[in-house]
Write an enzyme that holds these catalytic residues in place. Structure first.
Site, PDB file in Angstrom:
ATOM      1  N   SER A   1       0.836  -1.191   0.000  1.00  6.90           N
ATOM      2  CA  SER A   1       0.000   0.000   0.000  1.00  6.90           C
ATOM      3  C   SER A   1       0.882   1.257   0.000  1.00  6.90           C
ATOM      4  O   SER A   1       1.712   1.415  -0.890  1.00  6.90           O
ATOM      5  CB  SER A   1      -0.962  -0.052   1.192  1.00  6.90           C
ATOM      6  OG  SER A   1      -1.998   0.878   1.062  1.00  6.90           O
TER       7      SER A   1
ATOM      8  N   ASP B   1      -8.472  -4.441  -6.441  1.00  8.13           N
ATOM      9  CA  ASP B   1      -8.038  -3.734  -5.237  1.00  8.13           C
ATOM     10  C   ASP B   1      -8.862  -2.459  -5.045  1.00  8.13           C
ATOM     11  O   ASP B   1      -8.911  -1.610  -5.929  1.00  8.13           O
ATOM     12  CB  ASP B   1      -6.552  -3.377  -5.352  1.00  8.13           C
ATOM     13  CG  ASP B   1      -5.931  -2.995  -4.015  1.00  8.13           C
ATOM     14  OD1 ASP B   1      -6.525  -2.160  -3.295  1.00  8.13           O
ATOM     15  OD2 ASP B   1      -4.861  -3.523  -3.690  1.00  8.13           O
TER      16      ASP B   1
ATOM     17  N   HIS C   1      -7.496  -5.818  -0.901  1.00  7.06           N
ATOM     18  CA  HIS C   1      -6.362  -4.893  -0.889  1.00  7.06           C
ATOM     19  C   HIS C   1      -5.075  -5.688  -0.734  1.00  7.06           C
ATOM     20  O   HIS C   1      -4.771  -6.216   0.340  1.00  7.06           O
ATOM     21  CB  HIS C   1      -6.525  -3.905   0.257  1.00  7.06           C
ATOM     22  CG  HIS C   1      -5.520  -2.803   0.264  1.00  7.06           C
ATOM     23  ND1 HIS C   1      -5.055  -2.203  -0.875  1.00  7.06           N
ATOM     24  CD2 HIS C   1      -4.873  -2.185   1.302  1.00  7.06           C
ATOM     25  CE1 HIS C   1      -4.185  -1.262  -0.568  1.00  7.06           C
ATOM     26  NE2 HIS C   1      -4.047  -1.241   0.758  1.00  7.06           N
TER      27      HIS C   1
END
Length: 520
Positions: free
Chosen positions: A241, A459, A489
């Site tokens: 991320s 995602d 995610h």
């Protein structure tokens, strides 16, 4: 307040909240230290020729690894984990000046010294996520990597045990839940912006001089010092991320020091603050559409039903079993969390059904989990650190007038999340005490070793297009794209043997897959 543009914050931690995960508990001798020479290596910072030489007191420091203590977020991890403090300059332009301590955590490699590749650093997202708290829980997911690596993570500057910033008290956090984050009147607009200013002042009061030195660039420089003190010639890194943006910035600053680097759930490096908000509106709406399809609903009609529910809650917050009210902002946050992982979808179904029937308890429980609120009313500080770091990074500061012009586009992108994400662009860094540094980060890394990017087509928080953009901007021969046609995610450890084996082969054996490989 909940954060919308930075819903990428949780990274791997979001999946852990939804599914649970535990590290192993076997003990291990942690005597191996590793110090670099008392002079900086010739390869340090080749893209950053103006960097001042580092003093021997920094790169020659020896880490004192000992048993980890419990933190505000988690109990003390098992005996295999050791913790230490690393000294880094407060201001990287003055490496001989004042220092601060960064908290590190490590589990030694299980392999023999002859097979050990080095240390593998992890950043789980944010900005603002605590690696010290998350690493032990994530240890079982990456246990195979311990055959060749010491697993290492840390609390970046301004986070957790590394001079963590706290901008307001628990009571003020709860009071701010009543602030409308999608203001409909002039009075609500003033209250929304007043709350933003108050939050920034609280951060400044707590952080002091650190407020201007918690940028992604600062942390990338910390990583290279960490590499040297750990005794590694190259930086081996696993970023998730926001950790992918951090990895890209590191590669740009220190291309010759790049070892084996994985970037999973990739942030779009070309997007500014408004661009990130639009990307997330698209990503979470896509995840919601896929969720609605899985329940047999038409996505457009299902989304409109949820949007209507949120409008009703805006006017009349729902009662909950705790006695607190479920506000519109809390409701949206509760919807977001289970979209991070497909395993959370059944929980979302139950929570939405209860809310439609007038009970906000389940959505509030989900929102509290995202906001790190425990049963005693104590809140975590991830969003505090996140805001301090991101507002130092982001130069863009949309005004209320500019935001209002953007709202129709946001609403077209997502009838459920668009308004919240649009307004957030105005409120997040409104009248912030410190100026932002860039519109979007520079990640070009000519001369770096191949970096493996893992993009997930489903995602919600970091849409797949970000991985494609990162591959392009890293440069030809550097960015290698692996695509997973999945949900949630992040990709590694999410159920794809194809993804996991490709990443493992790269990290353990140095096998670089063909650029464009697809795992379905």
């Amino acid at each position: 307040m909940a954060r919308f543009v930075r819903w990428t914050a949780l990274g791997a931690a979001a999946a852990l909240l939804m599914t649970g995960c535990g590290g192993s508990s076997d003990d291990g001798d942690d005597g191996r230290g590793g110090t670099a020479d008392a002079r900086p290596s010739a390869s340090s910072g080749t893209a950053d020729a103006t960097a001042a030489p580092l003093p021997a007191s920094l790169i020659g420091q020896k880490l004192d690894w000992g048993r980890c203590r419990a933190t505000a977020d988690s109990a003390a991890p098992g005996g295999e984990w050791r913790c230490a403090k690393l000294k880094v300059p407060l201001d990287w332009s003055k490496p001989d000046g004042e220092t601060i301590d960064l908290a590190l955590i490590r589990a030694r490699s299980r392999g023999s010294d002859s097979k050990r590749t080095g240390s593998l650093l992890f950043n789980f997202g944010g900005p603002g996520g605590s690696g010290v708290s998350t690493m032990p829980a994530y240890g079982s997911t990456v246990s195979s990597l311990r055959e060749r690596y010491d697993l290492v993570s840390w609390d970046p500057r301004g986070v957790g045990a590394s001079e963590g910033v706290r901008c307001r008290s628990d009571s003020k956090i709860q009071a701010a839940e009543s602030v409308d984050s999608t203001p409909d009147t002039t009075a609500e607009e003033k209250a929304y912006l007043r709350d933003a200013v108050d939050f920034g002042k609280g951060c400044q009061k707590d952080a002091g001089a650190l407020m201007a030195h918690v940028s992604t660039t600062d942390t990338a420089r910390d990583m290279d010092l960490m590499r040297q003190v750990l005794g590694d010639d190259k930086l081996h890194y696993f970023g998730i991320s926001y950790g992918t943006e951090l990895g890209g910035v590191y590669a740009h600053l220190f291309p010759k020091n790049v070892g084996r680097v994985i970037l999973d759930a990739v942030v779009d490096p070309g997007a500014d603050a408004v661009g990130h908000a639009k990307n997330q509106a698209k990503g979470f709406q896509l995840a919601l559409d896929n969720y609605l399809k899985s329940t047999g609903q038409n996505p457009a009609r299902g989304s409109r039903k949820i949007a209507d529910l949120l409008k009703r809650i805006d006017t009349d917050p729902l009662p909950t079993s705790s006695g607190r009210k479920l506000t519109q902002t809390l409701a949206v946050t509760g919807i977001v969390l289970p979209l991070y992982s497909k395993e959370g979808w059944p929980t979302l179904t139950s929570a939405l059904e209860s809310a439609q029937e007038g009970d906000g308890s389940e959505l509030l429980t989900l929102a509290d989990a995202y906001n790190e609120r425990d049963g005693e009313g104590n809140y975590g500080t991830t969003t505090h650190s996140q805001r301090v770091i991101s507002c130092l990074d982001d130069k863009q500061r949309p005004t209320v007038e500019e935001t209002k012009k953007l709202l129709p586009e946001f609403e077209r992108i997502s009838p459920v999340f668009g308004t919240f994400l649009g307004w957030d662009t105005a409120g997040w860094c409104h009248d912030w005490p410190v100026a932002g540094q860039f519109d979007s980060p520079e990640v070009s890394a000519a001369g770096a070793a191949p970096i493996l990017l893992v993009g997930n087509t489903g995602d919600p928080a970091t849409p797949y297009e970000g991985a494609q953009r990162m591959a392009d901007e890293l440069g030809e021969g550097v960015g290698v794209l692996l695509t997973w046609k999945g949900e949630g995610h992040g990709a590694y450890g999410s159920g794809s043997d194809c993804v996991d084996s490709t990443v493992d082969d790269y990290l353990l054996d140095g096998t670089v897959p063909k650029d464009g490989k697809v795992c379905s």
